[in-house]
Design a protein around this motif. Sequence first.
Motif, PDB file in Angstrom:
ATOM      1  N   GLU A 108       4.436  -0.958   3.244  1.00  0.00           N
ATOM      2  CA  GLU A 108       4.006   0.400   2.883  1.00  0.00           C
ATOM      3  C   GLU A 108       5.126   1.210   2.261  1.00  0.00           C
ATOM      4  OE1 GLU A 108       2.300   2.521   6.205  1.00  0.00           O
ATOM      5  OE2 GLU A 108       2.222   4.401   5.074  1.00  0.00           O
ATOM      6  N   THR A 168      -3.455   4.924   0.255  1.00  0.00           N
ATOM      7  CA  THR A 168      -4.319   3.737   0.089  1.00  0.00           C
ATOM      8  C   THR A 168      -4.402   2.931   1.393  1.00  0.00           C
ATOM      9  OG1 THR A 168      -2.537   2.365  -0.851  1.00  0.00           O
ATOM     10  CG2 THR A 168      -3.901   3.593  -2.403  1.00  0.00           C
ATOM     11  N   LYS A 169      -3.401   3.104   2.253  1.00  0.00           N
ATOM     12  CA  LYS A 169      -3.480   2.442   3.563  1.00  0.00           C
ATOM     13  C   LYS A 169      -4.681   2.989   4.353  1.00  0.00           C
ATOM     14  CE  LYS A 169      -0.754   1.496   7.677  1.00  0.00           C
ATOM     15  NZ  LYS A 169       0.469   1.878   8.384  1.00  0.00           N
ATOM     16  N   LEU A 216      -2.124  -2.668  -3.956  1.00  0.00           N
ATOM     17  CA  LEU A 216      -3.344  -1.896  -3.717  1.00  0.00           C
ATOM     18  C   LEU A 216      -3.025  -0.410  -3.860  1.00  0.00           C
ATOM     19  CD1 LEU A 216      -6.355  -2.006  -2.679  1.00  0.00           C
ATOM     20  CD2 LEU A 216      -5.414  -1.652  -0.380  1.00  0.00           C
ATOM     21  N   GLY A 217      -3.311   0.125  -5.039  1.00  0.00           N
ATOM     22  CA  GLY A 217      -2.996   1.541  -5.226  1.00  0.00           C
ATOM     23  C   GLY A 217      -3.120   1.979  -6.671  1.00  0.00           C
ATOM     24  N   VAL A 262       0.858  -1.197   0.000  1.00  0.00           N
ATOM     25  CA  VAL A 262       0.000   0.000   0.000  1.00  0.00           C
ATOM     26  C   VAL A 262       0.892   1.243   0.000  1.00  0.00           C
ATOM     27  CG1 VAL A 262      -1.943  -1.049   1.259  1.00  0.00           C
ATOM     28  CG2 VAL A 262      -0.064  -0.007   2.555  1.00  0.00           C
ATOM     29  N   CYS A 266      -8.150   2.695   1.337  1.00  0.00           N
ATOM     30  CA  CYS A 266      -8.506   1.478   0.596  1.00  0.00           C
ATOM     31  C   CYS A 266      -8.282   0.187   1.406  1.00  0.00           C
ATOM     32  CB  CYS A 266      -7.708   1.403  -0.711  1.00  0.00           C
ATOM     33  SG  CYS A 266      -7.825   2.906  -1.684  1.00  0.00           S
ATOM     34  N   TRP A 267      -7.248   0.173   2.208  1.00  0.00           N
ATOM     35  CA  TRP A 267      -6.941  -1.040   2.973  1.00  0.00           C
ATOM     36  C   TRP A 267      -8.114  -1.442   3.894  1.00  0.00           C
ATOM     37  CZ3 TRP A 267      -5.175  -5.509   3.251  1.00  0.00           C
ATOM     38  CH2 TRP A 267      -4.805  -6.133   4.444  1.00  0.00           C
TER      39      TRP A 267
END
Length: 349
Positions: free
Chosen positions: A60, A41-42, A94-95, A37, A45-46
């Motif tokens: 991260e 996004t942490k 994730l990003g 992440v 979205c996480w």
Amino acid sequence: MKEIIQKDFEIYFGSDVLEKLAEILINKEYSKIFVLVDNHTKIHCWPILSPYIVNYELLEIESGESNKNLQNAELIWTKLQQHQADKNAVIINLGGGVLTDLGGFIAATYKRGIDFINIPTTLLGMVDASIGGKLGIDLHSFKNAVGLIKNPKYIFIDPTFLKTLPAIEMRNGLAEVCKHALIDDKSLFEQLQQTHESEVLDSLLFQSLKIKVKIVKKDPFEKDLRKTLNFGHTIGHAIETHSLKNDPIPLKHGEAIAIGMICEAYMSVVIQGLSTDELKKISTYFISRFPKYKGKLPPSSLIEYMKNDKKNEEGFINFTLLKKIGKAKINCHCHDELIIKALDYYQHL
Ligand SMILES: NC(=O)c1ccc[n+]([C@@H]2O[C@H](COP(=O)([O-])OP(=O)(O)OC[C@H]3O[C@@H](n4cnc5c(N)ncnc54)[C@H](O)[C@@H]3O)[C@@H](O)[C@H]2O)c1
Ligand SMILES: [Zn+2]
């Protein structure tokens, strides 16, 4: 949920795709799951993804293009090693495009390649960067200088993630959504004309990403058809570089590319017979959705940047132009005067 199943990767699209991800992770029995992440996004979205994953390590990086570099790749490779990641581990990216380019590069090179899964969270990532397998990092100030082409095993596209994306990032992706329409799908362009500002409906998003999938499937290594994706990018990249060097708040990629598409549509009228009516529609679309650039666009330095573009062949500046909306023509060349006229056309809109 919609699916696009290809020989070497699968795409799942919709607001229920994370359940599918959970099912796949159970079936694949990966030895370890790493989730990459960035600091945004942490937070945003996480929390949406985490209920679907068990037994993971969260890694991260800092957000932003300046972090798509070798130092971060080394940092993450080291963390993989410290966690004893073997060939059967997987990285979930994730990003946005920065994260999927970097995370994919790290996965594709660690132990000569482990699986990776893309979960794009920006509009640009969903329709463009997460698809097509181009992975890499920047070297000094040279974008994407080191990299390779390898597809993720899976791409999960959930438009829910866009709810927290800042408007400027939405507009950034909108330029690529519209580019796909202009090079391949007139009806998608007509639908986009009817939507407001940076609103992008899920159905339009899906149509746009399908165009990218279709193009990269036919030409994964950019021998011919994939070059159509460069529409707007020859002039657009030069403007992006110019803005980066001269403006306190530089243009985003999508904003520069939007100007590039107007200019290259103008050139298309002269070289490829695009109708003036279609040129007007394209100009109106971008002018009404993107802010007009207030800085100077000095032709000589812009042309100089274009001459250094890595996509040039045999000493010519290489353009992808339009024959009409929905039909692109690659490998077009022109005299410098036409580029100057095109920049002038934009500045007088
Ligand atoms: N591989 C390819 O084919 C390809 C194609 C196009 C672009 N790219 C690359 O993509 C990169 C640009 O990608 P990008 O525009 O997605 O930028 P990005 O990854 O920098 O994301 C933009 C910003 O949005 C934040 N963010 C991401 N998702 C969010 C969310 N859901 N809510 C709130 N904030 C969120 C990020 O932290 C970042 O600050 C460039 O490095 C470019 O070279 C690659
Ligand atoms: Zn682009």
